[in-house]
Design a protein around this motif. Structure first.
Motif, PDB file in Angstrom:
ATOM      1  N   VAL A   1       0.832  -1.196   0.000  1.00 29.82           N
ATOM      2  CA  VAL A   1       0.000   0.000   0.000  1.00 29.82           C
ATOM      3  C   VAL A   1       0.872   1.254   0.000  1.00 29.82           C
ATOM      4  O   VAL A   1       0.549   2.267  -0.654  1.00 29.82           O
ATOM      5  N   ARG A   2       2.013   1.189   0.723  1.00 28.51           N
ATOM      6  CA  ARG A   2       2.905   2.350   0.743  1.00 28.51           C
ATOM      7  C   ARG A   2       3.438   2.646  -0.667  1.00 28.51           C
ATOM      8  O   ARG A   2       3.588   3.801  -1.054  1.00 28.51           O
ATOM      9  N   THR A   3       3.710   1.591  -1.433  1.00 31.22           N
ATOM     10  CA  THR A   3       4.162   1.780  -2.816  1.00 31.22           C
ATOM     11  C   THR A   3       3.074   2.450  -3.656  1.00 31.22           C
ATOM     12  O   THR A   3       3.348   3.363  -4.448  1.00 31.22           O
ATOM     13  N   LEU A   4       1.815   2.008  -3.474  1.00 31.55           N
ATOM     14  CA  LEU A   4       0.699   2.622  -4.199  1.00 31.55           C
ATOM     15  C   LEU A   4       0.566   4.093  -3.837  1.00 31.55           C
ATOM     16  O   LEU A   4       0.386   4.961  -4.710  1.00 31.55           O
ATOM     17  N   ALA A   5       0.642   4.382  -2.550  1.00 31.28           N
ATOM     18  CA  ALA A   5       0.514   5.768  -2.099  1.00 31.28           C
ATOM     19  C   ALA A   5       1.633   6.640  -2.671  1.00 31.28           C
ATOM     20  O   ALA A   5       1.404   7.790  -3.079  1.00 31.28           O
ATOM     21  N   ASP A   6       2.842   6.095  -2.701  1.00 36.41           N
ATOM     22  CA  ASP A   6       3.964   6.861  -3.252  1.00 36.41           C
ATOM     23  C   ASP A   6       3.746   7.173  -4.732  1.00 36.41           C
ATOM     24  O   ASP A   6       4.046   8.283  -5.186  1.00 36.41           O
ATOM     25  N   ARG A   7       3.223   6.207  -5.502  1.00 37.23           N
ATOM     26  CA  ARG A   7       2.977   6.436  -6.931  1.00 37.23           C
ATOM     27  C   ARG A   7       1.875   7.465  -7.145  1.00 37.23           C
ATOM     28  O   ARG A   7       1.837   8.142  -8.171  1.00 37.23           O
ATOM     29  N   LEU A   8       0.951   7.567  -6.169  1.00 35.41           N
ATOM     30  CA  LEU A   8      -0.128   8.545  -6.258  1.00 35.41           C
ATOM     31  C   LEU A   8       0.264   9.882  -5.640  1.00 35.41           C
ATOM     32  O   LEU A   8      -0.533  10.844  -5.680  1.00 35.41           O
ATOM     33  N   GLY A   9       1.444   9.948  -5.034  1.00 36.74           N
ATOM     34  CA  GLY A   9       1.882  11.194  -4.403  1.00 36.74           C
ATOM     35  C   GLY A   9       1.151  11.481  -3.112  1.00 36.74           C
ATOM     36  O   GLY A   9       0.948  12.645  -2.751  1.00 36.74           O
ATOM     37  N   LEU A  10       0.753  10.441  -2.381  1.00 38.53           N
ATOM     38  CA  LEU A  10      -0.009  10.599  -1.142  1.00 38.53           C
ATOM     39  C   LEU A  10       0.794  10.058   0.034  1.00 38.53           C
ATOM     40  O   LEU A  10       1.591   9.122  -0.122  1.00 38.53           O
ATOM     41  N   PRO A  11       0.557  10.608   1.236  1.00 40.43           N
ATOM     42  CA  PRO A  11       1.192  10.013   2.423  1.00 40.43           C
ATOM     43  C   PRO A  11       0.550   8.657   2.710  1.00 40.43           C
ATOM     44  O   PRO A  11      -0.664   8.519   2.618  1.00 40.43           O
TER      45      PRO A  11
END
Length: 482
Positions: A40-50
């Motif tokens: 999930v952290r990888t997904l958030a990083d790709r979306l530019g979200l914390p």
């Protein structure tokens, strides 16, 4: 309960971070993210979200956010475990996930949610690619001029293109073969009903391949059709049969025209036979007075006799052609080729405008199984064809030799030959090549030869000779297998 789960996730973080799917813990009705594993952290990083601290709706936003919010609220407020089978997220390229929302209860109320994400991107992309291929295939089949029907391994029609549906006056898609029998009645060319196991679709599904078979079809609307059907199984790379495929053409009108043509040929031939016999009889009578006639009348008499003989040959060809169309070919018998060939060559050589004839045949030719009258007719027609197209004085060769379980006969000339594009059509009734338009005749001799050879169990074809000219060959089976 939520605090305990957070402590557990901290303790199990190394294990949770290697999970192929995503795992989140949210708190409160605002669905604030309290824990997110590595996926999930990888997904958030790709979306530019914390990854932690923000609302999970920011992470799960996309073209289907309204439906996602509805599921979130159901899980939180109703305390239900709910699932979204397929959620699209743009990262920015599309990705697809199966999302499960489960309530976390604490002292009788829902304190947060446990959210599991399963990556379906490869599976969905493969499905979309398969759907695109299927749509392309369906578009191609729908645009075809031939009727195509596909039945699956369970005997149910999965595809029938527009031409097939129009020809059948019914949409068979989704029907089983057994159900189709209530709509269609299929019969063989003799009119005998076909059992279900003999239906083309059943045979193709059983692994049989066939081409150009004629079937009579009676539709529910009362119309009768004549169909030319080809079929084959569709197999996977391992050779397992996945479906049966048939392609068919409606040849009802063509068969009706051919039947009318055959009836007309038979009628005209019979009607002309009587007058021609009378003319030839009168010519024979006039021939007795030949010495008393002056030369101009003798020339006229000779020309009339030649044309009467040509008309008689044409009528005989038409009658023989009509007989072959009706299947009236007499039973065959053993025939010795060499005596027949010798007699025909001698008779041909005695004609006034004959070409030199060379016979090449061994003395030990075995008997063939043929009708002697029709075998002679084939050879006469080929010799006449060679006479028409050979230059004056050019020799004509007649050959015969054993080839396996048959004797191959040949008539070879030194004419213009036959163009590649005409080698099949030259055996069609009334067809002429460019050179043939300058020759006499109705264009039936080769057609009749082909029909008679086929009826006697042989094959006929034409080749071009290396130094110019055409070579017509045909085979007749031996009278006994040796």
């Amino acid at each position: 309960m939520l605090d305990r789960l957070l402590r557990v996730t901290t303790d199990l973080a190394p294990l949770l971070d290697v999970l192929p799917g995503g795992l989140l813990l949210t708190e409160g009705s605002g669905h604030r993210v309290r824990y997110a594993n590595a996926r999930v952290r990888t997904l958030a990083d790709r979306l530019g979200l914390p990854p932690v601290g923000g609302a999970v709706t920011d992470l799960l936003s996309g073209p289907e956010l309204a439906e996602t919010l509805d599921l979130l609220n159901r899980a939180y407020h109703a305390g239900e475990v709910v699932q979204r089978p397929e959620l699209r997220l743009d990262l920015p390229e599309p990705s697809y996930w199966r999302v499960t929302f489960g309530p976390i209860r604490e002292e009788g109320h829902v304190a947060g949610l446990l959210i599991l994400l399963e990556d379906l991107t490869q599976e969905v992309q493969a499905r979309h690619a398969a759907e695109e291929r299927a749509a392309l295939l369906e578009a191609i089949l729908e645009s075809m001029a031939e009727a195509v029907v596909v039945v699956d391994g369970e005997g149910r029609v999965r595809m029938a293109n527009q031409v097939a549906r129009q020809a059948m006056a019914h949409d068979p898609r989704g029907s089983t073969l057994a159900e189709m029998r209530t709509v269609y009645d299929l019969r063989d060319p003799q009119g005998e009903p076909l059992p279900l196991e003999a239906w083309p679709l059943t045979r193709a599904l059983a692994g049989e391949t066939f081409h150009g078979e004629e079937v009579l079809a009676h539709r529910a609307d009362g119309q009768d059709l004549v169909l030319s059907i080809s079929g084959a199984p569709a197999r996977d790379p391992a050779g397992r049969i996945l479906a049966g495929v048939v392609v068919f053409h409606d040849i009802t009108e063509r068969r009706a025209v051919e039947q009318l043509k055959d009836e007309l040929i038979g009628l005209v031939s019979h009607e002309l036979r009587g007058p021609t016999t009378t003319i030839r009889g009168g010519l024979n009578l006039l021939r007795r007075y030949g010495p008393r006639l002056d030369y101009p009348l003798r020339d006229v008499l000779r020309d009339v006799e030649a044309e009467a003989n040509r008309l008689d040959r044409l009528i005989r060809d038409l009658l023989d052609l009509a007989r072959t169309e009706m299947g009236l070919v007499p039973a065959s018998e053993p025939v010795a080729p060499l005596p027949l060939l010798t007699r025909l060559v001698e008779e041909y050589a005695a004609l006034p405008d004959a070409h030199p004839v060379v016979l090449r045949a061994g003395p030990d030719l075995p008997p063939v199984l043929a009708d002697p009258t029709y075998l002679e007719q084939v050879l006469r027609n080929l010799l006449e064809n060679a006479r028409k197209f050979s230059p004056p004085g050019a020799p004509v060769e007649v050959t015969a030799e054993r080839r396996g379980r048959a004797v191959r006969f040949g008539v070879l000339d030194r004419g213009p030959g036959v163009p590649e594009a005409d080698r099949q059509r030259i055996f069609q009734p009334f067809y002429r090549t460019l050179a043939g338009h300058r020759a006499q005749g109705a264009g039936l001799g080769l057609t009749l030869a082909q029909r008679l050879v086929t009826a006697m169990g042989g094959q006929i074809w034409v080749e071009n000779r290396p130094r110019g000219g055409a070579a017509f060959y045909f085979t007749i089976p031996l009278s006994q297998a040796r």
